[in-house]
Design a protein around this motif. Sequence first.
Motif, short mmCIF file in Angstrom:
data_model
loop_
_atom_site.label_atom_id
_atom_site.label_comp_id
_atom_site.label_asym_id
_atom_site.label_seq_id
_atom_site.Cartn_x
_atom_site.Cartn_y
_atom_site.Cartn_z
N GLU A 67 -62.77 40.45 44.28
CA GLU A 67 -63.79 39.85 45.24
C GLU A 67 -65.11 39.60 44.46
OE1 GLU A 67 -63.74 39.63 48.50
OE2 GLU A 67 -61.66 40.74 48.85
N TYR A 69 -68.14 39.24 44.49
CA TYR A 69 -69.31 39.48 45.56
C TYR A 69 -70.75 39.04 45.05
CZ TYR A 69 -69.41 43.85 43.02
OH TYR A 69 -69.40 45.02 42.26
N SER A 74 -71.45 33.48 46.33
CA SER A 74 -71.91 34.38 47.26
C SER A 74 -73.13 34.20 47.84
CB SER A 74 -72.16 35.77 46.58
OG SER A 74 -73.09 36.69 47.38
N ASP A 83 -73.46 39.77 47.59
CA ASP A 83 -72.60 39.96 49.14
C ASP A 83 -72.44 41.52 49.33
OD1 ASP A 83 -71.26 40.06 51.48
OD2 ASP A 83 -69.59 38.83 50.43
N SER A 86 -69.57 42.69 51.50
CA SER A 86 -68.42 42.95 50.92
C SER A 86 -68.40 44.29 50.10
CB SER A 86 -68.10 41.78 49.70
OG SER A 86 -66.95 42.07 48.81
#
Length: 280
Positions: A67, A69, A74, A83, A86
């Motif tokens: 991810e 993030y 982002s 993020d 997340s």
Amino acid sequence: MNHAALVLEGGGMRCVFTAGVLDCFMEEEISFPYVIAVSGGSINGLSFISRQLGRNRDIMIDYLKCERYIGFMSYLRTGSFIDFHSIFQQYDHKRIPFDFDAYRNNPTRFIIVTSNCRTGLPMYLEEKEDMERLYRLCRASSSLPVFCPCMEVDGIPMYDGGVCDAIPYRRPIQEGFEKIVFVLTRKLGYRKDEKEIFLPRLLLRKHPLLRNPMEDRHYRYNCMLEKVEEMEKQGQAVVIRPTDEMGVDTLTRDTASLMRLYEEGRRAAREQLDALQNII
């Protein structure tokens, strides 16, 4: 009984060093009655108080692999270079849920530092009952001006706690702690350079009292470092800091570098175990 306070500096992804330090603390069953944290240090502090060994490493290294993030993508998705949804919501469902019951039942006081956008002053906030408010406080404490929008908590717009109090040693002293353990994310001798800081007109128009804290942040931060080093020399503090930052900066996404800095945190903490026993 441990009578020392623990201070966790921020530093964005450099806080993976802090994750290594805190994992070593948990392995050695070291705890503190009082933890005060800024920015990314507050996110690390959550899993330390809930005693979830390895969770911070998983968030900052393993989860980052799947991810992404942090970064420009982002920003395009969320309007923020980080993020937080997340990190705080999706992560709990996909990986290792935050043990809020363990956090709440831990008698350690956990103070999160934020910057009040209206006053330009630091705020020192606690939360042991409402997990969503706790998450919002950590998001506020980690919301860097320019990189992230400000976060509203209790009707107050807030930014990263490091803007107003990057190394909050004064607060535990005011509350009666004579010994402090610091986890810093810069190596010994580091000083912040005076740089021209880009302050968007919209930010200054909405929050004019943030101008001074942001413009003289380098000076105040360097004064804090000098005070920490003085306390260390006088035996009032144990300071755990990296000897090598491994090229990691605020928004680093290279997981190999992050893992090296995490291991540096574990090494630095082990190196200070005897000093820790003396001070706590």
